[in-house]
Design a protein around this motif. Structure first.
Motif, PDB file in Angstrom:
ATOM      1  N   HIS A 132       0.855  -1.185   0.000  1.00  0.00           N
ATOM      2  CA  HIS A 132       0.000   0.000   0.000  1.00  0.00           C
ATOM      3  C   HIS A 132       0.887   1.230   0.000  1.00  0.00           C
ATOM      4  N   VAL A 133       0.301   2.385  -0.305  1.00  0.00           N
ATOM      5  CA  VAL A 133       1.169   3.525  -0.575  1.00  0.00           C
ATOM      6  C   VAL A 133       1.787   4.131   0.678  1.00  0.00           C
ATOM      7  N   HIS A 194      -2.784 -10.208  -4.365  1.00  0.00           N
ATOM      8  CA  HIS A 194      -4.173  -9.877  -4.035  1.00  0.00           C
ATOM      9  C   HIS A 194      -4.988 -11.143  -3.772  1.00  0.00           C
ATOM     10  N   SER A 264       4.367  -5.588  -9.107  1.00  0.00           N
ATOM     11  CA  SER A 264       4.142  -4.163  -8.826  1.00  0.00           C
ATOM     12  C   SER A 264       5.456  -3.388  -8.871  1.00  0.00           C
ATOM     13  N   MET A 399      -2.902   5.575   7.298  1.00  0.00           N
ATOM     14  CA  MET A 399      -3.449   4.444   6.572  1.00  0.00           C
ATOM     15  C   MET A 399      -3.558   3.248   7.501  1.00  0.00           C
ATOM     16  N   THR A 401      -4.722  -0.923   7.253  1.00  0.00           N
ATOM     17  CA  THR A 401      -5.260  -2.038   6.483  1.00  0.00           C
ATOM     18  C   THR A 401      -6.523  -2.555   7.159  1.00  0.00           C
ATOM     19  N   ASN A 404      -9.493  -0.618   6.568  1.00  0.00           N
ATOM     20  CA  ASN A 404      -9.701  -0.488   5.135  1.00  0.00           C
ATOM     21  C   ASN A 404      -9.466   0.935   4.631  1.00  0.00           C
ATOM     22  N   VAL A 406      -6.874   2.304   3.026  1.00  0.00           N
ATOM     23  CA  VAL A 406      -5.619   2.134   2.320  1.00  0.00           C
ATOM     24  C   VAL A 406      -5.782   2.487   0.848  1.00  0.00           C
ATOM     25  N   VAL A 407      -4.676   2.865   0.271  1.00  0.00           N
ATOM     26  CA  VAL A 407      -4.632   2.957  -1.171  1.00  0.00           C
ATOM     27  C   VAL A 407      -3.556   1.957  -1.566  1.00  0.00           C
ATOM     28  N   PHE A 408      -3.914   1.007  -2.411  1.00  0.00           N
ATOM     29  CA  PHE A 408      -2.922   0.027  -2.843  1.00  0.00           C
ATOM     30  C   PHE A 408      -2.018   0.617  -3.909  1.00  0.00           C
ATOM     31  N   LEU A 409      -0.785   0.192  -3.870  1.00  0.00           N
ATOM     32  CA  LEU A 409       0.179   0.661  -4.855  1.00  0.00           C
ATOM     33  C   LEU A 409      -0.300   0.358  -6.278  1.00  0.00           C
ATOM     34  N   ASP A 411      -3.298   0.205  -7.391  1.00  0.00           N
ATOM     35  CA  ASP A 411      -4.332   1.152  -7.798  1.00  0.00           C
ATOM     36  C   ASP A 411      -3.716   2.503  -8.131  1.00  0.00           C
TER      37      ASP A 411
END
Length: 595
Positions: A132-133, A194, A264, A399, A401, A404, A406-409, A411
């Motif tokens: 995640h970012v 994922h 990624s 952030m 997890t 929830n 989070v921003v996933f890398l 995405d």
RNA sequence: GGGCAUGUAGUCUAGCAUGGUCAAGGCGACAGCCUCCUAAGCUGUAUGUCUCCGGUUCGAAUCCGGACAUGCCCGCCA
């Protein structure tokens, strides 16, 4: 330091001249020099500080030094108050700079081999799910450092330390063995990490509601460590009397998740040379050597069967018993801890390089300090140098997890490329699908990497889409755009100019300024690499691109009627293209020929 | 309780190791520039108690001391 670089030799000569003059005036201090930002000179000597030493007024000192140095064809001097301004002879300096750059146009900024081997450890995220970012700065900072130090001339190896022995990994492995795939939700995307993270999440939930599961996992973990320690990866490990898994299964699970994570990283342009598995230090017994080594330390203490180093004398703070500084390396039951394995890894790592650099989140500061102290107790010759970075948070807070938030890398990467694609499509309708996507990828990912590196790692960042994917102003696309303009001119001209340019034909302020900006590139790389100030590179590139844009506006190249001047300008364009590309390359950003 | 990190125009960032000639850029705002090598560009305008209070100094965003604010950390977890 390249003594044939005029940017360096001029400064050194002026400094020597001043030093000599100081000696004659009876001044022992080192001359204080700086480069005035305001641009009234190239260098200036500041004399205020030495005024007391001579009893002379600062202005008088500047005058005296000027007289003592006398005239030199390389520069003109002007005493101005407590300053002695040194302006390089424009024609001479520009010619020398141009010639020097032109000689190295194929490989600008490349330092000669230092003979030093550097191992850079970065990323090292737990292999239990997608990036995640919040931690996305790590691979970007790490990979940039790798590229920069290679450009500087070091031999660099990048390493990912894979935590395949912790509880999180066992939770994941347990989930894979015990949770039927049918009970899982849809994966966030079709990618191994994922897919697999769903087992981890489901197992976590199970564990929270069921203490039996919790105990089982704890037991498995202990037995797993034993199996690895016995070098018996095929042994079937039990938890609460139930045979569940083998060490190989655990490794397999880790490799599977990691394979998705690597996808990624690849897309981000981040490459790791070596993956070192935590279980390796257990399997090869180096962990045992480290434990025995620590036991010999005078700082070693025992309590309830557990062993630790008492570091309270070596670390600040913590008078309170509750806050004692202890580096525990074996538990009461004799088993090792994560930190012990990390220590074994570092010990091994340091023996294989001249310098080790770690890229770590700021939450590891304390742990890292302990590690270094423990390394010294082991008699290690060096300790790792650490680049710490602050976390990326979301506008509403940190952030998480679990919540929830989070921003996933993945995405972020998708969004970056998608936004870039929209911008490209706005401007171009003549591109093939392949060109469109490769430009979008370069621009989107480039923008992201650039925006991370342009701010110093220790500064906190709040993640905002608009900022992370800024496409104008001080950004990767801004620099890439100048590069594309340079490419376009050369392409339009047809043949690549490869003769000997006559730099004295440069007359416009913006073209002279461009050449001089280009001339600073090697120094920027050297400073950024040696002082680990990576942000200097994007900063410089923006300045260079801006300077190129001024040149582009003021100086027609192909329409220039004087052929020699046209060729010289072409040479300037070739140099610009080369240095812009090299500079972006140091940041892991590709430079498309058109956009 | 303690340790570490950060604090610069509306906003984001550079400058701080070596104090020095007007505190530099980006975004956003406003006003302009495409018959001319890609306008993802360029030009101009407005916006600052450099968190605060002391100290050192001829001179402090920069050095020292002390506050304040925010973040991270202080486990026989990883």
């Amino acid at each position: 330091m390249d003594p044939s670089d005029p940017a360096i030799s001029y400064e050194a000569s002026f400094r020597d001249a001043v030093q000599e003059a100081y000696l004659k005036l009876g001044i022992a201090s080192r001359p204080i020099m700086e480069r005035p930002r305001s641009g009234q000179a190239d260098l200036c000597l500041v004399t205020f500080a030495v005024s007391g030493e001579t009893g002379l007024e600062p202005g008088k000192i500047a005058e005296e030094v000027k007289e003592l140095i006398g005239s030199d064809p390389r520069w003109t001097l002007e005493a101005c108050g407590g300053y002695l301004n040194c302006t390089f002879d424009p024609v001479r300096f520009v010619k020398e700079t141009g010639d020097h750059l032109w000689k190295r146009r194929k490989d600008p900024g490349q330092g000669s081999p230092t003979g030093k081997k550097v191992i850079i450890e970065h990323t090292s995220a737990n292999p239990n799910g997608p990036f995640h970012v919040g931690r996305a700065r790590n691979p970007i900072i790490g990979d940039t450092l790798v590229r920069l130090l290679r450009l500087y001339g070091h031999e660099v190896e990048s390493q990912y330390w894979v935590n395949d022995m912790g509880k999180q990994v066992m939770i994941l492995a347990w989930g894979i063995k015990n949770i039927p795939p049918g009970e899982l939700g849809e994966p966030g995307r079709e990618k191994a990490d994922h897919h697999m993270v769903r087992y981890y999440q489901a197992a976590n939930e199970r564990m929270e509601s069921d203490t039996d599961v919790q105990e089982e996992i704890n037991e498995l973990l202990r037995n797993y460590e034993d199996a690895v320690g016995d070098q018996d990866l095929g042994r079937i490990i039990s938890g609460k009397g139930r045979p569940v898994i083998t060490a190989s299964d655990v490794r397999e699970a880790v490799r599977e998740v990691l394979s998705g994570m690597v996808v990624s990283l690849d897309r981000l342009g981040v490459h790791l040379d070596t993956f070192v598995y935590e279980s390796q230090v257990v399997e090869d017994r180096s962990l045992q050597d480290v434990i025995e080594g620590l036991r010999k330390s005078p700082l070693c203490r025992e309590e309830d069967g557990a062993s630790f180093l008492d570091l309270s004398e070596k670390m600040k703070g913590g008078d309170d018993d509750k806050y004692k500084r202890r580096f525990v390396f074996t538990r009461s039951d004799g088993s090792a801890l994560y930190t012990t394995r990390d220590l074994a890894y570092h010990s091994w790592k340091l023996s294989r390089c001249d310098r080790a650099i770690n890229v770590l989140g700021e939450d590891h500061r304390y742990q890292s300090q302990m590690l270094s102290l423990a390394l010294s107790e082991l008699g290690s010759t060096g300790v790792p140098e650490v680049v710490f970075y602050a976390f990326v948070s979301l506008p509403g807070g940190k952030m998480s997890t679990r919540r929830n938030r989070v921003v996933f890398l993945d995405d972020l990467l998708d969004e970056a490329v998608e936004r870039a694609r929209e911008e490209v499509e706005k401007r171009r309708d003549d591109l093939t699908t392949g060109e469109l996507s490769s430009i979008s990828e370069a621009v989107g990912i480039g923008a992201l990497r650039f925006n991370v590196i342009k701010v110093q790692p220790e500064k906190r960042m709040v993640f905002r889409w608009e900022e992370a994917l800024n496409f104008e102003g001080a950004s990767a696309p801004f620099v890439q755009y100048s590069h594309a303009r340079a490419c376009s001119i050369i392409k339009k001209h047809g043949v690549e100019f490869d003769g000997t340019p006559d730099w004295s034909l440069l007359v416009e302020p913006s073209e002279i300024s461009l050449l001089r900006t280009l001339g600073r590139f090697p120094q920027v790389i050297e400073e950024a690499a040696s002082k680990r100030k990576m942000h200097l590179v994007p900063l410089y590139l923006v300045e260079l691109a801006s300077s190129f844009n001024d040149f582009y506006r003021d100086c027609p190249v192909l329409a220039e009627s004087n052929e020699d001047r046209r060729d010289t300008r072409l040479a300037l364009v070739v140099l610009s293209r080369s240095i812009l590309k090299k500079g972006l390359g140091a940041l892991g950003i590709t430079a498309p020929e058109q956009m």
